[in-house]
Structure formats: C-alpha cells, structure tokens
Design a protein around this motif. Structure first.
Motif, PDB file in Angstrom:
ATOM      1  N   THR A 220       0.822  -1.212   0.000  1.00  0.00           N
ATOM      2  CA  THR A 220       0.000   0.000   0.000  1.00  0.00           C
ATOM      3  C   THR A 220       0.855   1.261   0.000  1.00  0.00           C
ATOM      4  OG1 THR A 220      -0.165  -0.130   2.414  1.00  0.00           O
ATOM      5  CG2 THR A 220      -1.924  -1.148   1.136  1.00  0.00           C
ATOM      6  N   ALA A 221       2.039   1.197   0.622  1.00  0.00           N
ATOM      7  CA  ALA A 221       2.890   2.389   0.686  1.00  0.00           C
ATOM      8  C   ALA A 221       3.423   2.784  -0.682  1.00  0.00           C
ATOM      9  CB  ALA A 221       4.060   2.151   1.647  1.00  0.00           C
ATOM     10  N   GLY A 222       3.453   1.842  -1.616  1.00  0.00           N
ATOM     11  CA  GLY A 222       3.963   2.145  -2.949  1.00  0.00           C
ATOM     12  C   GLY A 222       2.964   2.824  -3.848  1.00  0.00           C
ATOM     13  N   MET A 223       1.700   2.974  -3.381  1.00  0.00           N
ATOM     14  CA  MET A 223       0.666   3.601  -4.203  1.00  0.00           C
ATOM     15  C   MET A 223       0.793   5.123  -4.172  1.00  0.00           C
ATOM     16  SD  MET A 223      -2.443   1.103  -2.977  1.00  0.00           S
ATOM     17  CE  MET A 223      -3.688   1.898  -4.016  1.00  0.00           C
TER      18      MET A 223
ATOM     19  N   SER B 239       0.402   4.379 -12.220  1.00  0.00           N
ATOM     20  CA  SER B 239       0.960   5.306 -11.235  1.00  0.00           C
ATOM     21  C   SER B 239       0.142   5.317  -9.954  1.00  0.00           C
ATOM     22  CB  SER B 239       1.035   6.717 -11.828  1.00  0.00           C
ATOM     23  OG  SER B 239       1.979   6.766 -12.873  1.00  0.00           O
ATOM     24  N   TYR B 240      -1.162   5.183 -10.069  1.00  0.00           N
ATOM     25  CA  TYR B 240      -1.995   5.094  -8.874  1.00  0.00           C
ATOM     26  C   TYR B 240      -1.575   3.899  -8.024  1.00  0.00           C
ATOM     27  CZ  TYR B 240      -6.077   3.965  -6.016  1.00  0.00           C
ATOM     28  OH  TYR B 240      -6.909   3.646  -4.978  1.00  0.00           O
ATOM     29  N   ALA B 241      -1.333   2.773  -8.661  1.00  0.00           N
ATOM     30  CA  ALA B 241      -0.966   1.565  -7.924  1.00  0.00           C
ATOM     31  C   ALA B 241       0.500   1.541  -7.509  1.00  0.00           C
ATOM     32  CB  ALA B 241      -1.277   0.327  -8.764  1.00  0.00           C
TER      33      ALA B 241
ATOM     34  N   GLN C 251       0.466  -4.303  -9.469  1.00  0.00           N
ATOM     35  CA  GLN C 251       1.756  -4.340  -8.793  1.00  0.00           C
ATOM     36  C   GLN C 251       2.659  -5.454  -9.312  1.00  0.00           C
ATOM     37  OE1 GLN C 251       1.539  -3.850  -4.519  1.00  0.00           O
ATOM     38  NE2 GLN C 251       0.946  -1.718  -4.776  1.00  0.00           N
ATOM     39  N   ASN C 252       2.107  -6.380 -10.082  1.00  0.00           N
ATOM     40  CA  ASN C 252       2.978  -7.318 -10.817  1.00  0.00           C
ATOM     41  C   ASN C 252       3.976  -6.566 -11.674  1.00  0.00           C
ATOM     42  OD1 ASN C 252       1.658  -9.623  -9.954  1.00  0.00           O
ATOM     43  ND2 ASN C 252       0.816 -10.181 -11.946  1.00  0.00           N
ATOM     44  N   TYR C 253       3.536  -5.445 -12.246  1.00  0.00           N
ATOM     45  CA  TYR C 253       4.282  -4.810 -13.334  1.00  0.00           C
ATOM     46  C   TYR C 253       4.874  -3.460 -12.955  1.00  0.00           C
ATOM     47  CZ  TYR C 253       2.342  -8.761 -15.618  1.00  0.00           C
ATOM     48  OH  TYR C 253       2.026 -10.064 -15.911  1.00  0.00           O
TER      49      TYR C 253
END
Length: 703
Positions: free
Chosen positions: A52-55, A67-69, A644-646
C-alpha cells in the motif's frame, strides 16, 4: 504507512465518491511491518498481500492506473547500479540468487564425490570465483580457437568453422530468445507441422549489437553507438594480442552491417505463417547458396539430417550469400572478435571490464557491473540449471504451495473454458476445437517431473573458461541427440529457480517455476483476491498465450493447423488489430512508441489472462459474496494485485533496446490493460474524460 482505504478515498474525486463510499466503513488495515523486520528477504505486503505504501493517491485511477498503484514506489525506488532496469521480477530474482548462491557455496565447500552433481556445481562456481587463477591465465584460453580461425584458407574452411561453432543458444517460441552472435543459431524443437518428431531450425544471427536497427538507423543515438561499438571491437582485439585493430574493427562493423541488412525485424520473427518454412538438405544448398553446406553441417554434427526449418528464410539466404561474397580477411576478423567477446566474461579483468563497458553501460545504461558472485550464480545455472533446481525446490518450495497453485491453475482453466462458451462471435465448430485445445493443456508447477541428466558433462576444477565451453557444447549435443528420438512432452525450458513463467506452444504446455511462486506474485497467507490478481493473472496470461495471435495458430496437439472458420478468424484478427492500435498509441520515449504488432501476443495474453483470473476468483467463491477487507472490495484488490505485478522502471538505453526487441510492453502499459475490462470501471469509478477511459464499444475483448 497509509492504509489502502485512505488511499482509495483520497483518489476518488467528489463526483465519483459514491462509487468508492462502500469501501469506507470498515476499520483500517494494520500497518505492515518494515521490510527490515521481515523474516525473509522479501517485501512486507501487509493485510492485503500487496504494497500500500507504494501507491500514489494523488493520481486518479482513471487517468493512470499504473501510477496510482505504483507511483510512490516509482518515485522512491532507485534502480540498483548493477541493473539497467528494475521491477517486481528483479526483486524476486535477487532473492532467488541469494538463495541459490547459498546452495552453490554449500556444494562447493562439501566437495561431493567426483562426477556427482554437487561436485560439478561446486567446482564450476569455485573455478569462476577464483579470480587470481583466471587473471593469471590472461588471454591464453582463447588461443586454440583463435589458431583455428587464423588457419582458415578457403571458403570451405570458413564454412566448417562457422558450423563447428554453432550452438543451441536460441529458442523462439518457448523462451522467446532469438539473439545469437554466431552467424546462425540452432533450435531443436517439435516440428511445427508434426509435433510427434523433432526438427532442427536454423535461426538468423551474427550481430554483436541487439538488433538490425542499431546498424541501419540514421538517428544520432545509433550513429554514436556504432562508433562506440567499433572502438569496443578494436579494444577487445587489442587485448587478445591482435595488431592493426582499428582497421580490423572497421571490417567487422562493415560486415555486421551487411548481415543486419539481411535480418528480419523482431515483429516478423514471431510471425508464424512467415517463419514456418522447411527445406530439405538439397533445398538448403539451392535456396541459400554461398555457404559450403556440406562442410558446415559436417562440422555441426548435422551431416545426416534430411530436413531443416528455415526460420527467417530470406535472412538465411542473405547470410549464406555473404559467406561467399565478403573477403576472408573480414570473416576472420569477425570470427576472432566474436570468439573474444563470447569468452570475455570468463577471462581476465581487462576483458570483463571492456565487455561490460559496451554491453552493459553503452547498450543498456547500467553504471556498475554486478558482483562476481551474482555472475557466478548465473553462469553456473546456465550449465547446471536443473541440478541446482533440485536443491532449490527441496529447500524452498513446499508441497503445500505446489498444491495451492495447482488448484488455482485448475480454477483458471475452468474459467477460460467458460469464457469460450460465452463468446457470441465464435462458431460452435471453432468453440469445440478451442475447448479441445484447452483440455489438452499440460501444466507444470514448480519443477519438472523428470530431471535432466548431467552425467556426460565434464567440469574441471580451476578451468573456468573450459567449463563454460564444455557446458555450451554439452547443451548443444543434448539437443542434437533429440533428433530421431521420441518427443519428450515433459521437457522444461526454464529452471525452478527462474523467476518467469512459460507457454510452450508445440507442447501445448504451461509451466510456473518455483521461484516466481513467491510474494508479491503468490503468497499462501495472502488474500485470495490479490493472489488471483497477481499470480492468477500470470497463470491466465500463460493459458491465454495458447490463444494469442501466434498461439491461436496451433491446434490441441501443438501443430500449426487452422482450426478456425474463416469468419471467426476474421473477427479474431480485427480485435487483435484494435488492441495493436491501442498499444501503438503509447509513447514511452520522444522518438519511440510501443510496437503494437511486436507486443501483440503478450498484450493479448495480459488482457485475456487478467479477465480470466478475475472470473476464476469469483468462481472460486462458489456463490458466496466476495469479502470486503478494510473497506476494500475484492475487485479492487484483484486489479491492484495485477498492477503491482508490473511495477517497473528502466534506464533510457535499456528501455530503447526493449522497445525495439522485446515482445513485452513496458510495465506501465501492461498494468493499464485494465481499461479494457468492464469490471474495472465501477471498481475505481473511472469515468469519461479521464485518460484511460474507453467507451464500452472501444474496450477490446478477444477471449
């Protein structure tokens, strides 16, 4: 760390808050522990099973879902100095390498019985890691092959040298590896037209740079790279003891430019109707004159072979013609340079550094070379991959993970089967053939049922260069030995410690090595919706490859055979063209767009794979309502798991290279394929006017 509910609400503009309001009632997710506290060297993904912190909540999902994810991850993550790009796959590869080096070093310390796999693994790695011994030998390991090249006096000699150096270093359809710096590569695989027997396919090769574009494009970047390449050729020849190296380098570049002019583009290389050309031994001489094919095939161990695949037929013709037309001196310089260049990683530091300066930094933008132990792991794995794989799965791949993934594969296959039933444009006859193909899929999870036999491979302690040579020759002879033998339908083309997945169209098989079955792709403790979006999307992707623009040409037994009605194929091609055009519009660099034709197969597999994984998750509920976790719906979790896979970023040089040669689209566009799925729109409130929004009629639906 911000929880996901807050991120979702922050991303929802007031006009679409109602669409997100149902996610706001539940309590917040617990804060995931920092990475440093995690028990294993992998990210901590918290309650949901993803980061979640990477969103980035400042981005509207409907404008840029990638970019949102992943936006905060992209902003805060530095590409490691020894990499040209960085992504989720790289994170897992790093973890797999650390695990693998421990296994290899243990084998090196224990020194198993002579001839045992453990002894071979340990001796190969230890020999490479003995820098002092490698340094002391300098360029001397090159001497035997350079002497053979110097002794070339005739075109027959040249043809024999070319044939004797060919290796099984390409695999077009399984591992999508099409590049070899040898004039030709050999791929021994099931005959495209009769998969009950093997056929040797000859593949174009001969270039030191990645693609014909690097030689033929007049753009300033390519002109500069050609100048650097010529300097690099001269430097390597100088290190090997040659004189007049600038003139030699000029001849090498001129010859390779002529070779490049014969080459097929990357997109054409994957065009099955164009590539499915087969020549008899007699036709090889008639259709590709210039090479002394008797000398070539005898030296290659193929003298008795009656039939060949000519994968890029006109390139083979063009390259053979150059064998006759270009000066022997140029060919000898060319062969000498490529002998040095191929062997450089196993030679003294001067060769290693020169090789990296061009191949790593100039071509890919990588500032620093990877640590020697990492290279040692890769090279040992190249020679003894499945022997290492046995050790890897015994320690790191529990039976419970294998069983759970196999269950997911079964569910996703069932979901794809139902998707075939729902196609309103496909004739019942074609549907029946599609069902048959799906039912014939072979599935491998974690590791092969039968391990490869390395008993004929000689590994000599202290001989790093010789071990590499013998490893390549062993693999070549293993492939030659397939000819005339029953087809092994269970052969794997990736090792268990490889972070990847694969569809082998001639086997009609899919396989998922153990090393990719780790968080964030798969976590047995994570939320099933995230697992279905992540590894489920990968599983669906590989299944869908059996039905992409290339896979759709193969029948249930892996043969290239039309099983479509004309009307159904026309509809399929029209939808594929629509998807290709969608990707053609993406422009990652000012002077380069995504090649929608080159990446079409992967894009179809992404689209159909994610749609199928989405269906499979809901089927797995067996009618029960999808749970909401911390106010976040299952659909949202599926799509975020996929995106987030990609997560990825790349240096400009590496991105340019990938856009020209890689069949995969950059990660952000793979994540954004969600725009074609109807269920994504209500999940995130995407609406007209936002950049990713597509009207329902414009959303591409293929399977």
């Amino acid at each position: 760390m911000t929880n996901l509910k807050t991120l979702l609400l922050a991303a929802c503009a007031p006009v679409i808050l109602a669409a997100c309001a149902t996610t706001a009632a539940a309590p917040s997710a617990p804060t995931p522990p920092p990475v440093a506290e995690a028990p294993k060297p992998k990210p901590a993904y918290g309650t949901f099973g993803f980061d979640t912190a990477g969103m980035d909540a400042s981005v509207k999902p409907g404008d840029d879902f990638f970019s949102y994810a992943n936006g905060t991850w992209v902003k805060t993550t530095e590409i490691p100095a020894d990499r040209s790009s960085y992504n989720t796959f790289a994170v897992l590869r790093e973890a797999a390498s650390k695990r693998t080096v421990e296994l290899i070093e243990t084998a090196a310390k224990t020194k198993g019985p002579a001839g045992s796999e453990a002894r071979m693994i340990g001796d190969y790695y230890a020999s490479f890691m003995d820098e002092a011994a490698v340094e002391a030998k300098g360029a001397t390991p090159l001497a035997p092959e350079l002497a053979q090249i110097a002794a070339i006096k005739t075109r027959k000699d040249l043809s024999a040298q070319l044939g004797g150096s060919i290796r099984a270093d390409v695999d077009v359809m399984n591992a999508t590896n099409t590049k070899t710096d040898r004039l030709f590569g050999l791929w021994v695989v099931e005959n495209l037209n009769d998969t009950s027997r093997y056929l040797p396919y000859i593949i174009q090769g001969g270039l030191g740079m990645p693609d014909r574009t690097y030689y033929l494009d007049a753009g300033a970047k390519y002109v500069d790279l050609r100048a650097k390449y010529k300097t690099h050729v001269a430097n390597q020849l100088r290190l090997a003891g040659f004189s007049d190296v600038d003139a030699r380098a000029a001849r090498v570049l001129a010859l390779e430019t002529k070779i490049a002019a014969t080459h097929w583009t990357a997109a054409d290389t994957f065009d099955i109707p164009k590539t499915n050309v087969q020549w008899t031994r007699a036709e090889l001489s008639k259709k590709a004159p210039g090479m002394d094919w008797d000398a070539f095939l005898t030296a290659a161990g193929l003298a008795g072979q009656p039939m060949f695949g000519a994968w890029q037929s006109t390139a083979i013709t063009g390259e053979a013609r150059l064998v006759a037309s270009e000066p022997l001196a140029a060919w000898k310089d060319y062969l000498a340079f490529h002998t040095v260049e191929r062997g450089a990683p196993y030679l003294s530091k001067a060769f290693v550094d020169e090789s990296f300066a061009f191949n790593g930094t100039a071509l890919s933008g990588t500032p620093e070379q990877s640590a020697r132990w990492k290279r040692g792991v890769d090279f040992t794995g190249n020679a003894l991959g499945e022997a290492i794989g046995k050790l890897y799965v015994a320690k790191y791949f529990p039976p419970e993970s294998k069983a759970e993934v196999e269950g997911m594969v079964k569910n996703i296959l069932a979901a794809f089967d139902k998707r075939i039933d729902r196609l309103d444009w496909m004739d019942p006859v074609t549907k029946a053939k599609a069902h048959e193909k799906l039912a014939n899929f072979q599935v491998g999870v974690g590791y092969p049922d039968k391990w490869r036999d390395y008993s004929g491979l000689q590994i000599v302690a202290g001989d790093a260069y010789g071990n590499w040579q013998r490893g390549e020759l062993f693999e070549y002879r293993r492939n030659l030995a397939k000819l005339g033998q029953p087809v092994d339908r269970g052969e794997w083309y990736m090792t268990p410690q490889t972070v990847n997945a694969l569809n082998a169209p001639m086997q009609n098989s899919i396989s998922f090595p153990a090393a990719i079955l780790e968080p964030p792709f798969f976590d047995p403790k994570a939320d099933p919706a995230v697992n279905y979006g992540a590894i489920g999307g990968v599983i669906g992707h590989e299944i869908s490859h059996g039905f992409d623009d290339a896979g759709a040409l193969f029948d249930a037994h892996g043969n290239v055979r039309n099983w479509w009605t004309d009307a159904d194929m026309a509809h399929f091609k029209a939808s594929a063209k629509q998807l290709s055009a969608q990707y053609d519009a993406y422009k990652p660099l000012p002077d380069l767009v995504v090649n929608g034709d080159l990446t079409l197969g992967e894009n179809i597999a992404d689209l159909a794979g994610l749609a199928t994984a989405y269906d499979a998750y809901h089927l797995s509920l067996k009618g029960a309502p999808a749970p909401v976790i911390d106010g976040v719906t299952a659909d949202q979790r599926i799509f975020l798991g996929w995106a987030q896979n990609y997560r990825s970023k790349a240096r400009e040089a590496a991105l340019r290279r990938a856009l020209l040669t890689d069949g995969h689209s950059p990660g952000e566009y793979r994540a954004d394929t969600v725009r074609n799925l109807d269920a994504w729109y209500p999940a995130f409130g995407a609406k007209p006017g936002e950049k990713l929004y597509l009207a329902p009629a414009d959303r591409v639906k293929i399977w």
